[in-house]
Design a protein around this motif. Structure first.
Motif, PDB file in Angstrom:
ATOM      1  N   LEU A 239       8.188 -31.136 -46.778  1.00  0.00           N
ATOM      2  CA  LEU A 239       9.465 -30.566 -46.364  1.00  0.00           C
ATOM      3  C   LEU A 239       9.247 -29.384 -45.432  1.00  0.00           C
ATOM      4  N   ARG A 240       8.328 -28.509 -45.812  1.00  0.00           N
ATOM      5  CA  ARG A 240       8.071 -27.327 -44.981  1.00  0.00           C
ATOM      6  C   ARG A 240       7.469 -27.713 -43.626  1.00  0.00           C
ATOM      7  N   ARG A 241       6.652 -28.741 -43.606  1.00  0.00           N
ATOM      8  CA  ARG A 241       6.102 -29.192 -42.312  1.00  0.00           C
ATOM      9  C   ARG A 241       7.210 -29.687 -41.389  1.00  0.00           C
ATOM     10  N   SER A 242       8.129 -30.475 -41.940  1.00  0.00           N
ATOM     11  CA  SER A 242       9.237 -30.988 -41.133  1.00  0.00           C
ATOM     12  C   SER A 242      10.111 -29.836 -40.640  1.00  0.00           C
ATOM     13  N   HIS A 243      10.397 -28.905 -41.533  1.00  0.00           N
ATOM     14  CA  HIS A 243      11.205 -27.734 -41.171  1.00  0.00           C
ATOM     15  C   HIS A 243      10.506 -26.913 -40.089  1.00  0.00           C
ATOM     16  N   LYS A 244       9.232 -26.640 -40.280  1.00  0.00           N
ATOM     17  CA  LYS A 244       8.487 -25.812 -39.330  1.00  0.00           C
ATOM     18  C   LYS A 244       8.424 -26.462 -37.956  1.00  0.00           C
ATOM     19  N   ARG A 245       8.273 -27.765 -37.942  1.00  0.00           N
ATOM     20  CA  ARG A 245       8.189 -28.478 -36.656  1.00  0.00           C
ATOM     21  C   ARG A 245       9.462 -28.292 -35.853  1.00  0.00           C
ATOM     22  N   GLY A 246      10.615 -28.317 -36.532  1.00  0.00           N
ATOM     23  CA  GLY A 246      11.875 -28.107 -35.831  1.00  0.00           C
ATOM     24  C   GLY A 246      12.097 -26.662 -35.446  1.00  0.00           C
ATOM     25  N   ILE A 247      11.928 -25.761 -36.411  1.00  0.00           N
ATOM     26  CA  ILE A 247      12.260 -24.357 -36.174  1.00  0.00           C
ATOM     27  C   ILE A 247      11.310 -23.721 -35.163  1.00  0.00           C
ATOM     28  N   SER A 248      10.085 -24.240 -35.066  1.00  0.00           N
ATOM     29  CA  SER A 248       9.128 -23.686 -34.106  1.00  0.00           C
ATOM     30  C   SER A 248       9.567 -23.922 -32.670  1.00  0.00           C
ATOM     31  N   LEU A 249      10.468 -24.863 -32.463  1.00  0.00           N
ATOM     32  CA  LEU A 249      10.939 -25.165 -31.109  1.00  0.00           C
ATOM     33  C   LEU A 249      12.007 -24.183 -30.632  1.00  0.00           C
ATOM     34  N   VAL A 250      12.675 -23.513 -31.585  1.00  0.00           N
ATOM     35  CA  VAL A 250      13.833 -22.690 -31.209  1.00  0.00           C
ATOM     36  C   VAL A 250      13.793 -21.266 -31.757  1.00  0.00           C
ATOM     37  N   GLY A 251      12.922 -20.983 -32.723  1.00  0.00           N
ATOM     38  CA  GLY A 251      12.844 -19.646 -33.297  1.00  0.00           C
ATOM     39  C   GLY A 251      13.602 -19.531 -34.603  1.00  0.00           C
ATOM     40  N   THR A 252      13.294 -18.481 -35.350  1.00  0.00           N
ATOM     41  CA  THR A 252      13.821 -18.333 -36.705  1.00  0.00           C
ATOM     42  C   THR A 252      15.189 -17.672 -36.787  1.00  0.00           C
ATOM     43  N   ASP A 253      15.746 -17.259 -35.652  1.00  0.00           N
ATOM     44  CA  ASP A 253      17.061 -16.597 -35.708  1.00  0.00           C
ATOM     45  C   ASP A 253      18.200 -17.592 -35.526  1.00  0.00           C
TER      46      ASP A 253
END
Length: 203
Positions: free
Chosen positions: A132-146
Motif C-alpha cells: 500500500l505504501r509503495r503504491s501511495h509513494k509512487r503517486g505522491i512522489s509525482l506531485v508532492g506531499t502538500d
C-alpha cells in the motif's frame, strides 16, 4: 478532435468523495479521448498518519485503512484487473448509498466483484501495508506531499485533481481533460485554484 493514444494512471482513496467525482469524470473522458487508464491506490490514512488532526478526522483516518488495504490485498492475490471494479463497488456504497460502516462496505463490495469474503480480514491487519505504501509513494512522489487524492499522471505529466462538481459530461468533460493536460504540461506551472463553495454533487 483527434488525439494520440495516451497512457493515464489515476490514484484514488475510495473514501474520498472528490476522487470519486474525478474518477467518474475520467470514465467519461475515456469514451471521448483515446486513453488507457490504470487505476491505483493511494491512502489518506498514510498521507495524514503523522499530522495533527481534529478528533473527528483522526477517527475517519483510522477507519480509512480498511478499504485501501482490502483493495491492495485483492490486487496482490487476484491481479490488477480487480482494482477498478472493487473501487466502483466501494465508492457506490460509500458515496451514493451513504454506508458509514466500512466493514460492511468491504464485505458487500467483495461479494459484488466475486472475490472471497476472507479478503475482508486484510482491512484490520498490516500484512499488505508495505505494498500500500509503495503504491501511495509512487503517486505522491509525482506531485508532492502538500496535495491529496486524486492524482492523475499522463505520459510523464502529473497533477492533483481536478476537483470539480458535478462531474462534467460529454464534450465538457473532454474539454476539461484537454485543459488539464495543457496547463499541467506547461513548464513552471504549479497551481490554479479557487475556494470551493459547494460540496460534491454525487448524483
Amino acid at each position: 478532435m483527434v488525439t494520440e493514444h495516451k497512457h493515464v494512471e489515476m490514484w484514488f482513496d475510495p473514501i474520498c468523495p472528490w476522487a470519486w467525482m474525478t474518477s467518474r469524470w475520467l470514465m467519461e473522458v475515456e469514451t471521448l479521448r483515446d486513453l488507457e487508464v490504470t487505476w491505483s491506490v493511494m491512502s489518506l490514512a498514510v498521507l495524514n498518519e503523522h499530522r495533527d488532526l481534529d478528533a473527528a478526522y483522526r477517527s475517519l483516518m483510522d477507519n480509512a485503512w480498511g478499504p485501501v488495504r482490502t483493495i491492495i490485498a485483492a490486487a496482490e492475490e487476484h491481479g490488477p484487473d480487480v482494482v477498478k471494479p472493487l473501487y466502483d463497488a466501494m465508492g457506490t456504497r460509500i458515496h451514493l448509498r451513504k454506508v458509514k460502516d466500512f466493514d460492511q462496505v468491504i464485505r458487500e463490495s467483495l461479494a459484488d466483484v466475486g472475490l472471497p469474503e476472507r479478503l475482508a480480514s486484510a482491512a484490520h491487519h498490516k500484512t499488505h501495508d508495505a505494498a500500500l505504501r509503495r503504491s501511495h509513494k509512487r503517486g505522491i512522489s509525482l506531485v508532492g506531499t502538500d496535495v491529496g487524492t486524486p492524482i492523475i499522471s499522463v505520459e510523464g505529466i502529473a497533477f492533483f485533481g481536478p476537483v470539480v462538481t458535478p462531474a462534467p459530461k460529454g464534450e465538457d468533460a473532454a474539454r476539461l481533460w484537454d485543459g488539464c493536460v495543457l496547463v499541467a504540461s506547461t513548464p513552471g506551472f504549479y497551481e490554479l485554484k479557487r475556494t470551493r463553495t459547494q460540496g460534491p454533487i454525487l448524483t
